[in-house]
Design a protein around this motif. Sequence first.
Motif, PDB file in Angstrom:
ATOM      1  N   UNK A 366       0.855  -1.198   0.000  1.00  0.00           N
ATOM      2  CA  UNK A 366       0.000   0.000   0.000  1.00  0.00           C
ATOM      3  C   UNK A 366       0.883   1.236   0.000  1.00  0.00           C
ATOM      4  N   UNK A 367       0.263   2.394  -0.112  1.00  0.00           N
ATOM      5  CA  UNK A 367       1.053   3.628  -0.192  1.00  0.00           C
ATOM      6  C   UNK A 367       0.869   4.405   1.110  1.00  0.00           C
ATOM      7  N   UNK A 368       1.557   5.537   1.243  1.00  0.00           N
ATOM      8  CA  UNK A 368       1.421   6.281   2.505  1.00  0.00           C
ATOM      9  C   UNK A 368       0.334   7.354   2.353  1.00  0.00           C
ATOM     10  N   UNK A 369      -0.406   7.578   3.430  1.00  0.00           N
ATOM     11  CA  UNK A 369      -1.501   8.544   3.425  1.00  0.00           C
ATOM     12  C   UNK A 369      -1.251   9.590   4.506  1.00  0.00           C
ATOM     13  N   UNK A 370      -1.788  10.785   4.309  1.00  0.00           N
ATOM     14  CA  UNK A 370      -1.734  11.808   5.351  1.00  0.00           C
ATOM     15  C   UNK A 370      -3.095  11.821   6.057  1.00  0.00           C
ATOM     16  N   UNK A 371      -3.068  11.565   7.355  1.00  0.00           N
ATOM     17  CA  UNK A 371      -4.316  11.514   8.124  1.00  0.00           C
ATOM     18  C   UNK A 371      -4.374  12.746   9.023  1.00  0.00           C
ATOM     19  N   UNK A 381       0.699   7.853   7.513  1.00  0.00           N
ATOM     20  CA  UNK A 381       0.404   6.449   7.844  1.00  0.00           C
ATOM     21  C   UNK A 381       0.792   5.564   6.660  1.00  0.00           C
ATOM     22  N   UNK A 382       1.666   4.562   6.927  1.00  0.00           N
ATOM     23  CA  UNK A 382       2.094   3.655   5.852  1.00  0.00           C
ATOM     24  C   UNK A 382       1.309   2.358   5.867  1.00  0.00           C
ATOM     25  N   UNK A 385      -3.224  -0.657   9.527  1.00  0.00           N
ATOM     26  CA  UNK A 385      -3.429  -0.937  10.958  1.00  0.00           C
ATOM     27  C   UNK A 385      -2.959   0.234  11.827  1.00  0.00           C
ATOM     28  N   UNK A 386      -2.209   1.183  11.227  1.00  0.00           N
ATOM     29  CA  UNK A 386      -1.748   2.340  11.993  1.00  0.00           C
ATOM     30  C   UNK A 386      -2.748   3.487  12.001  1.00  0.00           C
ATOM     31  N   UNK A 387      -3.904   3.287  11.358  1.00  0.00           N
ATOM     32  CA  UNK A 387      -4.916   4.361  11.308  1.00  0.00           C
ATOM     33  C   UNK A 387      -5.533   4.584  12.678  1.00  0.00           C
ATOM     34  N   UNK A 388      -5.736   5.835  13.080  1.00  0.00           N
ATOM     35  CA  UNK A 388      -6.446   6.080  14.344  1.00  0.00           C
ATOM     36  C   UNK A 388      -7.926   5.678  14.215  1.00  0.00           C
ATOM     37  N   UNK A 389      -8.640   5.702  15.318  1.00  0.00           N
ATOM     38  CA  UNK A 389     -10.072   5.373  15.323  1.00  0.00           C
ATOM     39  C   UNK A 389     -10.828   6.332  14.397  1.00  0.00           C
ATOM     40  N   UNK A 390     -11.770   5.801  13.570  1.00  0.00           N
ATOM     41  CA  UNK A 390     -12.468   6.660  12.593  1.00  0.00           C
ATOM     42  C   UNK A 390     -13.141   7.876  13.225  1.00  0.00           C
ATOM     43  N   UNK A 391     -13.530   7.782  14.507  1.00  0.00           N
ATOM     44  CA  UNK A 391     -14.209   8.931  15.135  1.00  0.00           C
ATOM     45  C   UNK A 391     -13.268  10.119  15.327  1.00  0.00           C
ATOM     46  N   UNK A 392     -11.945   9.858  15.373  1.00  0.00           N
ATOM     47  CA  UNK A 392     -10.987  10.965  15.576  1.00  0.00           C
ATOM     48  C   UNK A 392     -10.532  11.575  14.254  1.00  0.00           C
ATOM     49  N   UNK A 393     -10.807  10.885  13.136  1.00  0.00           N
ATOM     50  CA  UNK A 393     -10.256  11.345  11.850  1.00  0.00           C
ATOM     51  C   UNK A 393     -11.135  12.449  11.278  1.00  0.00           C
TER      52      UNK A 393
END
Length: 593
Positions: A366-371, A381-382, A385-393
């Motif tokens: 996968x590629x890297x994203x800016x969250x 985030x590369x 599984x490193x994504x924060x909880x959807x409620x904080x995004x």
Amino acid sequence: MNNIRNFCIIAHIDHGKSTIADRLLEKTNTIQITEGQMLDDMDLEKERGITIKSHAIQMEYERDGQKYILNLIDTPGHVDFSYEVSRSIAACEGALLVVDATQGVQAQTISNLYMAIDHDLEIIPVINKIDMPAAMPDEVEDEIIELIGCDRSDILRASGRTGEGVQEILDAVVDRIPHPVGDPKAPLQALIFDSVFNSFRGIIAYYKILNGSIKKGDKVKFFNTGMEYDADEIGVLKMDMVPRNEMTTGEVGYIISGIKDAKEVKVGDTITHVSNPCDKAIAGFQEVKPMVFAGVYPIDPADYENLRASLEKLQLNDAALTFMPESSVALGFGFRCGFLGLLHMEIVQERLDREFDMDVITTVPNVSYMVYDKQGGAKEVHNPSGLPDPTFIDHIEEPYIKATIITDANYIGPIMKLCLDKRGELVNQEYVSGNRVELHFMIPLGEIVIDFYDKLKSISKGYASFDYHVDCFRLSRLAKLDILLNGEPVDALSTLTHYDNAVTFGRRMCEKLKELIPRQQFDIAIQAAIGGKIVARETIKCVRKDVTAKCYGGDVSRKRKLLEKQKKGKKRMKQIGNVEVPQKAFLAVLKLD
């Protein structure tokens, strides 16, 4: 110094650079050609017919009683190895631009050419394969003139197979490429452009001297890392390494100083003397930016440290590889590796297997994203599984690339459809010459990572050529798709995908996994979930024994009782059983069509 010429050969993949390089070596009596590509010495290179590493080699050429030293660097042509090309260009004053007479100018030719022009290299255009029946040298000459604005007389015609025109190339290198400029009396400044690991002698660094000179036994230091060493052996690169006592300005060579630790040698670093150091390091060397990230895990967890050592040694030889430790619930401890593309990832995996005997599992790339979170903080985030909880995004931005596709006009329709299906948008299109069109698209990098290149080649019957560079990050509606086995998420199979594609992608994943995961003694539920919502489900039925076989005749309640008993056992088994996911399942995600 006036008789030294440093040059590289740049071209699109498969335009015959390595063959021309071999002919130049043969013409200058540097080597006897005994079998196919002599410079491509890695088994993988010979099998696939592609150059993976850039190779430096020195030739001696005599003309009119003058002896010239030519340092040639043969470079890869595939878009995934463009970093190797940029390093070779940094060590040269001129470049041979090789174009295939049957194919004409292609995407990678143009991008490598711009890279060379940015470094002010003298360009010598060469049309190769003029002995082929399908060659169209006049049309290709027109394309080259349109591209770089040279005179028709500047373009050389050659054939790597028959050796025709090779003499003219050597003369052009001597006449047109400028000799290196530098001050032999100044403090030593040498640019490291490559390095290799030798298990007996430690790390061998390849460099080009810009100013000053170096003698055997000198105390040198590496500018950026600040480490000091003795120059145990210095010399020049022919087919083997040839030791010398002194190397001066403009020369390309190697240094062995017994370095054991891979972290101490950085490609792009500057070598200088300890006693009389230079003021500043050589500038203009960019850090590599990995495009694709994937987890690499040892199949046997005990091999973790060996895998780290293997990756470090491989990184010396391939500076575009980056890695950092990570862990996964499903696979244990491993590394998050950054690659320049899918072919690069495949080659690294093959080299780990062949050169270091490491068996590894690679997760979905996968590629890297800016969250961005709701407080306004940003995080790269590369890994899904490193994504924060959807409620904080608050929102997620994904990288977009500027893609250049050069193709035959007959294939515009299917190629447009492919790019638009991948959420691409057409920026512009222009006719290069005759029947050839150059298309520019903006496409999300995540969409082209998996199978874009293969599809492009198949719909254009191999004609379209593709090149890209990352342009910007843009706001995007992305969803994290989790795969659950019996309610447990398998983190190695989770992916970030566009919201509109998530449901169909999840459904296809479940169907594919149903084929690949072997049946167990209990039912396995495969589910695809976005957040808390299940969007697809498949069930792998359990392997059953016919427990009612011995009850012939009699009352049906006896059979019922036995089946209920079996059902309880299966339920208990499901609580303690765990599902083994085969390696094929991780790779199947790439091949989803």
